[in-house]
Design a protein around this motif. Structure first.
Motif, PDB file in Angstrom:
ATOM      1  N   ASP A 125       8.439   3.548   5.033  1.00  0.00           N
ATOM      2  CA  ASP A 125       8.640   4.930   5.478  1.00  0.00           C
ATOM      3  C   ASP A 125      10.097   5.171   5.838  1.00  0.00           C
TER       4      ASP A 125
ATOM      5  N   LYS B 282       6.969   1.017   8.773  1.00  0.00           N
ATOM      6  CA  LYS B 282       5.887   1.078   7.800  1.00  0.00           C
ATOM      7  C   LYS B 282       4.600   1.481   8.524  1.00  0.00           C
ATOM      8  N   GLY B 283       3.615   1.878   7.738  1.00  0.00           N
ATOM      9  CA  GLY B 283       2.332   2.213   8.343  1.00  0.00           C
ATOM     10  C   GLY B 283       1.981   3.677   8.228  1.00  0.00           C
TER      11      GLY B 283
ATOM     12  N   LYS C 226      14.350   7.312   1.849  1.00  0.00           N
ATOM     13  CA  LYS C 226      13.830   6.443   2.925  1.00  0.00           C
ATOM     14  C   LYS C 226      14.944   5.667   3.642  1.00  0.00           C
TER      15      LYS C 226
ATOM     16  N   GLU D 123      -0.303  -5.416   6.074  1.00  0.00           N
ATOM     17  CA  GLU D 123       1.007  -5.501   5.416  1.00  0.00           C
ATOM     18  C   GLU D 123       1.866  -6.551   6.105  1.00  0.00           C
TER      19      GLU D 123
ATOM     20  N   THR E 219       0.836  -1.203   0.000  1.00  0.00           N
ATOM     21  CA  THR E 219       0.000   0.000   0.000  1.00  0.00           C
ATOM     22  C   THR E 219       0.874   1.257   0.000  1.00  0.00           C
TER      23      THR E 219
ATOM     24  N   SER F  33       2.002   5.223  -2.157  1.00  0.00           N
ATOM     25  CA  SER F  33       2.217   5.822  -3.476  1.00  0.00           C
ATOM     26  C   SER F  33       3.263   5.050  -4.289  1.00  0.00           C
ATOM     27  N   THR F  34       4.261   4.470  -3.642  1.00  0.00           N
ATOM     28  CA  THR F  34       5.273   3.701  -4.391  1.00  0.00           C
ATOM     29  C   THR F  34       4.675   2.366  -4.843  1.00  0.00           C
TER      30      THR F  34
HETATM   31  C1  5RP Z   1       1.459   2.147   4.201  1.00  0.00           C
HETATM   32  C2  5RP Z   1       2.919   1.921   4.156  1.00  0.00           C
HETATM   33  C3  5RP Z   1       3.663   2.447   2.986  1.00  0.00           C
HETATM   34  O1  5RP Z   1       4.408   1.412   2.424  1.00  0.00           O
HETATM   35  C4  5RP Z   1       4.595   3.525   3.438  1.00  0.00           C
HETATM   36  O2  5RP Z   1       3.848   4.501   4.138  1.00  0.00           O
HETATM   37  C5  5RP Z   1       5.317   4.182   2.249  1.00  0.00           C
HETATM   38  O3  5RP Z   1       4.399   4.889   1.479  1.00  0.00           O
HETATM   39  P1  5RP Z   1       4.817   5.728   0.216  1.00  0.00           P
HETATM   40  O4  5RP Z   1       5.275   4.754  -0.825  1.00  0.00           O
HETATM   41  O5  5RP Z   1       3.560   6.471  -0.174  1.00  0.00           O
HETATM   42  O6  5RP Z   1       5.918   6.668   0.641  1.00  0.00           O
HETATM   43  O7  5RP Z   1       3.511   1.337   5.026  1.00  0.00           O
HETATM   44  O8  5RP Z   1       0.888   1.679   5.387  1.00  0.00           O
END
Ligand code: 5RP
Length: 229
Positions: free
Chosen positions: A87, A97-98, A124, A106, A31, A33-34
């Motif tokens: 994150d 994460k989260g 990151k 996840e 989950t 944007s990546t």
């Molecule tokens: C969601 C997550 C995502 O993997 C994490 O927040 C990274 O998100 P993004 O790719 O948008 O930076 O753990 O619960």
């Protein structure tokens, strides 16, 4: 190159990585944007896989829109890989994460997969986890007691709110999230274990036991491939 382009680049690298897997299997998909960039890149090749197991309602919606078959994790006994963002990630592959609130599903799907493929841009990567506030999903009625227990770890605890700021953010599992700011997580396995012992905690967004096996990380020069032991 901006961050969106870096995410797109690593999403495409992850597509190439999973297309090396034998056809006809089920893939775990994360989950954020990546992960969304990965889903979009993989969409034209969805028939390489029997289907996908999704880590959130948002990801399920995106997968279905692209024509993927989405399976319930209870229908699946093995996953060759789980692909998701992070994150923060440390030099050993431990992650926070989260940020998107999907940490519990996840972690469940990561635990089912033979391989965790983490995808992110180089912003990151950190030497020690903790600059990003650590999310903890809780049973709502345990907010008070869990907050008091988490305070003993030394961070500053806040209840995650919806964007309006009026109501608590509610996860796909009807849980709430406490974010712990200001921790320096020198021993991720120990911190994960300690938080998991607190009654009322559903899951902590520290992925030490379920750490990354492979990191695909993008920067202006391209995508680096790092395998963790
Ligand atoms: C969601 C997550 C995502 O993997 C994490 O927040 C990274 O998100 P993004 O790719 O948008 O930076 O753990 O619960």
């Amino acid at each position: 190159m901006n961050q969106d382009q870096l995410k797109q680049m690593v999403g495409e690298a992850a597509r190439d990585e999973v297309l090396k897997l034998a056809a006809g299997q089920v893939l775990g998909i994360g989950t954020g944007s990546t992960a969304n960039c990965f889903i979009d890149a993989l969409a034209p090749h969805r028939d390489h896989f029997l289907g996908a197991v999704s880590s959130s309602n948002a990801t399920t919606e995106r997968l279905l829109k692209h024509g993927f078959k989405v399976l319930n994790p209870n229908e699946v006994t093995s996953l060759p890989a789980y692909v998701d963002g992070a994150d923060e990630i440390d030099p050993a592959g431990h992650m926070i994460k989260g940020g998107g609130g999907a940490l519990t599903r996840e972690k469940i799907i990561a635990s089912m997969a033979k391989q965790f493929i983490c995808i992110c841009d180089s912003s990151k990567q950190v030497p020690v986890l903790g600059n990003f506030a650590l999310p903890v999903e809780i049973i709502p009625l345990a907010q008070g007691v869990v907050t008091r227990e988490l305070e003993k770890l030394g961070g500053k605890i806040s209840l995650r709110m919806q964007k309006t700021g009026q109501e608590p953010f509610v996860t796909d599992n009807a849980g709430w999230i406490l974010d712990i700011a200001g921790l320096q997580i020198a021993n991720p396995e120990q911190t994960e274990f300690q938080i998991n012992q607190i009654a009322g905690v559903i899951a902590v967004g520290l992925f030490a036991k379920e750490k990354a096996d492979l990191l695909l990380v993008s920067n202006a020069a391209g995508v680096e491939r790092i395998i963790f032991k």
